[in-house]
Design a protein around this motif. Structure first.
Motif, mmCIF file in Angstrom:
data_model
loop_
_atom_site.group_PDB
_atom_site.id
_atom_site.type_symbol
_atom_site.label_atom_id
_atom_site.label_comp_id
_atom_site.label_asym_id
_atom_site.label_seq_id
_atom_site.Cartn_x
_atom_site.Cartn_y
_atom_site.Cartn_z
ATOM 1 N N LEU A 1 -74.326 11.212 -6.295
ATOM 2 C CA LEU A 1 -73.836 12.154 -7.296
ATOM 3 C C LEU A 1 -73.350 13.440 -6.640
ATOM 4 O O LEU A 1 -72.367 14.038 -7.088
ATOM 5 C CB LEU A 1 -74.930 12.449 -8.322
ATOM 6 N N CYS A 2 -74.030 13.880 -5.584
ATOM 7 C CA CYS A 2 -73.578 15.076 -4.858
ATOM 8 C C CYS A 2 -72.209 14.848 -4.233
ATOM 9 O O CYS A 2 -71.336 15.727 -4.281
ATOM 10 C CB CYS A 2 -74.588 15.444 -3.775
ATOM 11 N N PHE B 1 -69.652 14.858 -7.017
ATOM 12 C CA PHE B 1 -69.428 16.228 -7.472
ATOM 13 C C PHE B 1 -68.548 16.987 -6.491
ATOM 14 O O PHE B 1 -67.646 17.728 -6.894
ATOM 15 C CB PHE B 1 -70.774 16.935 -7.638
ATOM 16 N N ALA C 1 -74.787 8.973 -15.339
ATOM 17 C CA ALA C 1 -74.999 10.198 -14.561
ATOM 18 C C ALA C 1 -73.761 10.518 -13.723
ATOM 19 O O ALA C 1 -73.368 11.689 -13.589
ATOM 20 C CB ALA C 1 -76.222 10.029 -13.664
ATOM 21 N N TYR C 2 -73.137 9.480 -13.172
ATOM 22 C CA TYR C 2 -71.899 9.672 -12.404
ATOM 23 C C TYR C 2 -70.806 10.276 -13.296
ATOM 24 O O TYR C 2 -70.112 11.223 -12.897
ATOM 25 C CB TYR C 2 -71.450 8.333 -11.830
ATOM 26 N N THR D 1 -71.263 11.954 -16.036
ATOM 27 C CA THR D 1 -71.676 13.306 -16.425
ATOM 28 C C THR D 1 -71.329 14.317 -15.344
ATOM 29 O O THR D 1 -70.863 15.426 -15.626
ATOM 30 C CB THR D 1 -73.189 13.337 -16.705
ATOM 31 N N VAL D 2 -71.555 13.936 -14.098
ATOM 32 C CA VAL D 2 -71.193 14.806 -12.973
ATOM 33 C C VAL D 2 -69.691 15.089 -12.992
ATOM 34 O O VAL D 2 -69.251 16.221 -12.741
ATOM 35 C CB VAL D 2 -71.615 14.160 -11.643
ATOM 36 N N SER E 1 -68.099 18.827 -13.335
ATOM 37 C CA SER E 1 -67.151 19.370 -12.354
ATOM 38 C C SER E 1 -65.844 19.756 -13.021
ATOM 39 O O SER E 1 -65.208 20.745 -12.632
ATOM 40 C CB SER E 1 -66.899 18.350 -11.239
ATOM 41 N N ALA F 1 -69.331 15.634 -21.024
ATOM 42 C CA ALA F 1 -70.540 15.686 -20.205
ATOM 43 C C ALA F 1 -71.776 15.335 -21.026
ATOM 44 O O ALA F 1 -72.646 14.567 -20.579
ATOM 45 C CB ALA F 1 -70.686 17.068 -19.579
ATOM 46 N N SER G 1 -74.036 11.639 -20.737
ATOM 47 C CA SER G 1 -75.449 11.607 -20.368
ATOM 48 C C SER G 1 -76.282 10.751 -21.315
ATOM 49 O O SER G 1 -77.383 10.317 -20.950
ATOM 50 C CB SER G 1 -76.003 13.038 -20.327
#
Length: 484
Positions: free
Chosen positions: A13-14, A17, A135-136, A138-139, A143, A316, A320
């Motif tokens: 995810l980081c 992002f 979650a991906y 949502t990231v 962003s 977003a 989620s």
């Protein structure tokens, strides 16, 4: 001791992002970059579009390489290239160096993203996989929300002469932190013991040629390159040659890049078409609305951004929670969300055509919120349902195909819709032009809805063992692993 799966997902995810923040924030820096480096139209076009071009070209080869040799080192290498290219672009003294850096960033991002999908496929099954993909998404929504705001704030604080540099350098700290964590925590390999798939280099080259011939006419500035009519000829020739080569390659007992388990899967093909039409429609509709508000109505970038902001916020939040809906209802929930998106965009076109200027901002804020919510209920559920039909040994390739179809659709759709809108703005009929552009987007959403509905009607799906079939139950609802 932290859970390895949880940490691996956080690392993925980081990385997502980092790449998505760069793309969304840099758009705000283009005017100041153009002024600071005296960038001409051609160079500026490459700075804007070159990233998407190389991103799309890298997706499928990177996915295949990840399937064949493991995803960890491709993830680390891709993110390292992306981060290093950010430093090169942020410290450049010439516009052409920035353009080159953007091309390299696209290669890095296009290498990383299929590994993210592959790692999620490998580590998670059932409902957990849907939550990970949510979650991906949502990231991505987050962003998209903060990217333009952060970019505008940085340029406002540091000035146009140097602010754009810090916008390009924003993702460097994320890369410097994420790469060591990936080396420590990501699984060493995604290959199953005893397997070593062939890479099909000739197939990869032919597929890259076809993709390049489709995308390049839409990113080249006018007047550059060969005549436009040559590109469809090159693309068609490459595709015909690719199909012939793949058949021969498969007869030799090796694994072709056009994997029969993927392209022969009705669920995967319909899911990919759904993603392609929906993504292209959403991207081009957002661009059309931005052009209309800024160039057609003369709104400031901040005013326009605040009007569109509810879309990203709704996306977003809905992303989620989308796993709950799709876990209960399966593919039909995607059809409902697509129908809502279709109706919302139709209302948006009507609002632009008929609502007076004084009430237009409020009306568009409402429709944008609804558009974001429906989009958040589409993307990650559709990804989960589509990738569930990919064999574990081809998870990266499946993710690459899914994303490259979206890239091609977005490139072509945005070029077509932007052309319609800009021509109308120049002619003084901005409202009519953007309404016509949105009609194209509505038609694409209708096609996406049909593709998703056709998959709902599919009575049976293949199991992972092959051969026999099981009654059609959404794989993510049952908690089972991905069917073949």
């Amino acid at each position: 001791m932290p859970n390895r799966r949880t940490v691996s997902l956080a690392i993925c995810l980081c990385a997502a992002f980092t790449t998505l923040l760069d793309q969304s924030s840099l758009n705000t820096a283009i005017p100041s970059l153009r002024t600071a480096l005296d960038a001409g139209p051609g160079t500026l076009q490459w700075i804007v579009a070159g990233y998407s071009l190389t991103f799309g070209l890298a997706l499928v080869p990177a996915g295949r390489l990840g399937d064949a040799h493991g995803r960890k080192w491709l993830f680390v290498g891709g993110l390292s290239v992306f981060t290093a290219a950010s430093v090169v672009g942020g410290t450049a003294e010439s516009a052409w160096v920035v353009a080159l850096a953007r091309l390299l960033q696209g290669v890095g991002a296009g290498t990383v993203n299929p590994q993210i999908f592959g790692i999620i496929q490998e580590l998670f099954t059932g409902r957990e996989r849907t939550r990970a993909l949510a979650a991906y998404a949502t990231v991505g929504g987050i962003s998209g929300v903060i990217g333009p705001l952060v970019g505008g704030t940085v340029i406002g604080a540091l000035g146009e002469q140097h602010g754009w540099r810090w916008v390009m350098l924003l993702n460097v700290p994320f890369g410097l932190i994420t790469v060591p964590l990936a080396l420590r925590w990501l699984p060493a390999t995604a290959r199953r013991p005893g397997t070593r798939p062939a890479l099909d280099l000739a197939g990869l080259a032919l597929l890259a040629t076809a993709t390049l011939a489709v995308l390049l006419p839409f990113v080249l500035p006018d007047g550059q390159g060969p005549p436009r009519f040559w590109w469809p000829v090159v693309a068609a020739a490459a595709l015909v040659t690719l199909i012939a080569w793949e058949r021969r390659y498969a007869r030799s007992g090796r694994t072709p890049i056009l994997l029969p388990a993927l392209l022969g899967s009705r669920g995967f093909s319909l899911g990919a078409l759904t993603a392609m039409f929906q993504f292209g429609a959403t991207m081009s509709a957002s661009l059309a609305l931005t052009l209309f508000l800024q160039d057609g109505l003369g709104w400031s970038p901040l005013h326009a951004a605040l009007t569109i902001l509810p879309s990203s916020l709704g996306f977003a939040i809905a992303s989620s929670q989308s796993w709950r809906l799709v876990s209960r209802y399966g593919r039909i929930s995607v059809v409902w969300a697509l129908t809502g998106s279709f109706l919302t965009l139709t209302v948006t076109a009507a609002v632009i055509g008929w609502v007076p200027a004084g009430q237009l901002g409020i009306a568009l804020t409402v429709t944008q919120l609804a558009m974001g919510v429906s989009g958040g209920l589409i993307i990650s559920p559709n990804q989960a349902l589509t990738l569930a039909h990919a064999p574990a040994s081809a998870a990266g390739l499946a993710g690459g195909f899914l994303q490259v179809s979206q890239r091609i659709s977005a490139t072509i759709a945005t070029a077509a819709v932007a052309g319609v809108v800009l021509a109308g703005i120049t002619a003084g009929v901005a409202r009519e032009a953007v309404a016509h552009g949105l009609v194209i987007c509505v038609a694409m959403l209708a096609l996406a809805t049909v593709c998703a509905a056709l998959d709902v009607r599919r009575p049976r799906v293949a199991t992972e063992s092959g051969g026999r079939e099981a009654p059609h139950t959404p794989p993510i609802a049952s908690g089972a692993g991905p069917p073949g």
